[in-house]
Design a protein around this motif. Structure first.
Motif, PDB file in Angstrom:
ATOM      1  N   ILE A 131     -15.523 -24.796-106.128  1.00  0.00           N
ATOM      2  CA  ILE A 131     -14.973 -26.051-106.942  1.00  0.00           C
ATOM      3  C   ILE A 131     -16.330 -26.240-107.415  1.00  0.00           C
ATOM      4  N   THR A 132     -17.410 -26.016-108.543  1.00  0.00           N
ATOM      5  CA  THR A 132     -18.092 -26.137-108.796  1.00  0.00           C
ATOM      6  C   THR A 132     -18.047 -27.753-110.044  1.00  0.00           C
TER       7      THR A 132
ATOM      8  N   GLY B 224      -0.032 -22.122-106.898  1.00  0.00           N
ATOM      9  CA  GLY B 224      -0.528 -23.354-105.879  1.00  0.00           C
ATOM     10  C   GLY B 224      -0.582 -23.290-104.665  1.00  0.00           C
ATOM     11  N   LYS B 225       0.798 -23.578-103.865  1.00  0.00           N
ATOM     12  CA  LYS B 225       0.577 -23.870-102.484  1.00  0.00           C
ATOM     13  C   LYS B 225      -0.126 -22.718-102.012  1.00  0.00           C
ATOM     14  N   THR B 226       1.122 -21.325-102.495  1.00  0.00           N
ATOM     15  CA  THR B 226       0.757 -20.252-101.280  1.00  0.00           C
ATOM     16  C   THR B 226      -0.930 -19.762-101.034  1.00  0.00           C
ATOM     17  N   TYR B 227      -1.896 -20.318-102.387  1.00  0.00           N
ATOM     18  CA  TYR B 227      -2.869 -19.967-102.822  1.00  0.00           C
ATOM     19  C   TYR B 227      -3.901 -20.976-102.179  1.00  0.00           C
ATOM     20  N   ARG B 228      -3.480 -22.451-101.522  1.00  0.00           N
ATOM     21  CA  ARG B 228      -3.657 -23.106-101.033  1.00  0.00           C
ATOM     22  C   ARG B 228      -4.019 -23.101 -99.328  1.00  0.00           C
ATOM     23  N   ILE B 229      -2.582 -22.541 -98.891  1.00  0.00           N
ATOM     24  CA  ILE B 229      -2.493 -21.795 -97.524  1.00  0.00           C
ATOM     25  C   ILE B 229      -3.398 -21.549 -97.103  1.00  0.00           C
ATOM     26  N   LYS B 230      -3.431 -20.478 -98.084  1.00  0.00           N
ATOM     27  CA  LYS B 230      -4.048 -18.402 -97.592  1.00  0.00           C
ATOM     28  C   LYS B 230      -5.883 -19.190 -97.395  1.00  0.00           C
ATOM     29  N   TYR B 231      -6.183 -20.158 -98.004  1.00  0.00           N
ATOM     30  CA  TYR B 231      -7.915 -20.369 -98.264  1.00  0.00           C
ATOM     31  C   TYR B 231      -7.937 -21.866 -97.730  1.00  0.00           C
ATOM     32  N   GLY B 232      -6.525 -22.268 -96.756  1.00  0.00           N
ATOM     33  CA  GLY B 232      -7.203 -23.641 -95.932  1.00  0.00           C
ATOM     34  C   GLY B 232      -7.836 -24.820 -97.325  1.00  0.00           C
ATOM     35  N   ILE B 233      -6.423 -24.135 -98.394  1.00  0.00           N
ATOM     36  CA  ILE B 233      -7.327 -25.847 -98.933  1.00  0.00           C
ATOM     37  C   ILE B 233      -6.531 -27.286 -98.815  1.00  0.00           C
ATOM     38  N   PRO B 234      -7.261 -28.261 -98.766  1.00  0.00           N
ATOM     39  CA  PRO B 234      -6.038 -29.339 -98.824  1.00  0.00           C
ATOM     40  C   PRO B 234      -4.888 -29.591 -99.946  1.00  0.00           C
ATOM     41  N   ARG B 235      -4.187 -30.472-100.112  1.00  0.00           N
ATOM     42  CA  ARG B 235      -2.862 -30.020-100.751  1.00  0.00           C
ATOM     43  C   ARG B 235      -3.607 -31.097-101.879  1.00  0.00           C
TER      44      ARG B 235
ATOM     45  N   GLN C 122      -6.253 -31.788-102.971  1.00  0.00           N
ATOM     46  CA  GLN C 122      -7.768 -30.433-104.045  1.00  0.00           C
ATOM     47  C   GLN C 122      -7.192 -30.181-105.000  1.00  0.00           C
ATOM     48  N   PRO C 123      -7.930 -30.728-106.152  1.00  0.00           N
ATOM     49  CA  PRO C 123      -7.309 -30.221-107.537  1.00  0.00           C
ATOM     50  C   PRO C 123      -8.219 -28.799-107.685  1.00  0.00           C
ATOM     51  N   LEU C 124      -7.084 -27.551-107.870  1.00  0.00           N
ATOM     52  CA  LEU C 124      -7.852 -26.755-108.271  1.00  0.00           C
ATOM     53  C   LEU C 124      -8.793 -26.539-110.007  1.00  0.00           C
ATOM     54  N   ALA C 125      -9.531 -27.084-109.857  1.00  0.00           N
ATOM     55  CA  ALA C 125     -10.465 -27.783-111.135  1.00  0.00           C
ATOM     56  C   ALA C 125     -11.957 -27.770-110.897  1.00  0.00           C
TER      57      ALA C 125
END
Length: 161
Positions: free
Chosen positions: A69-70, A98-109, A111-114
């Motif tokens: 995320i840049t 979005g939920k499974t992607y965050r879980i798979k890569y350990g991204i906090p709930r 954290q925006p995916l943008a």
């Protein structure tokens, strides 16, 4: 017309920047990776072998989600494509949401995916439009508070009189 590998890599990276698939901040790293990939392909072509040569992309470690995320882009950790926002539509191509992607890569709930710039722009818009003030529960609570203020004024006026 023969081009050097460096010229070819430069042209590929510039095309990605112009197509808004790559931010100018990531240009240096992409140029190095593209050049290394082209060099590996050239070596394979020169040796006339069909044996696959490991490119830097296949050897690299999984990317830390924080680096994906840049300021201007977010990189999909599944396919390494860069976007302004990682949409649900793109994630369904990988059979994720979005939920499974965050879980798979350990991204906090939270954290925006943008990209960070997109996120801050959205926050500004929300602060200016104040959508919570248009919600029915908010309006009902404001009416109730206003009635309480009017009732309090009436009581104090009666006591003075």
């Amino acid at each position: 017309m023969t081009q050097t590998l460096l010229e070819m890599a430069k042209d590929l990276v510039l095309a990605q920047i112009q197509a808004h698939r790559l931010s100018p901040d990531d240009m240096h790293q992409a140029l190095q990776q593209t050049y290394a990939s082209l060099q590996a392909l050239k070596t394979q072509e020169d040796s006339h072998s069909s044996v696959a040569i490991a490119t830097p992309e296949t050897l690299s470690k999984p990317v830390d989600w924080r680096k994906s995320i840049t300021k201007h882009t977010v990189t999909c950790l599944e396919c390494r494509a860069s976007f302004k926002q990682l949409s649900g539509r793109h994630l369904t191509a990988h059979r994720l949401d979005g939920k499974t992607y965050r879980i798979k890569y350990g991204i906090p709930r939270t954290q925006p995916l943008a990209g960070k710039e997109i996120t801050s722009r959205r926050k500004e818009i929300v602060q200016r439009s104040r959508p919570w003030e248009k919600a029915p529960t908010y309006l009902k609570a404001q009416e109730k508070a206003q009635k309480a203020v009017v009732a309090q004024r009436k009581r104090t006026a009666r006591k003075k009189a």
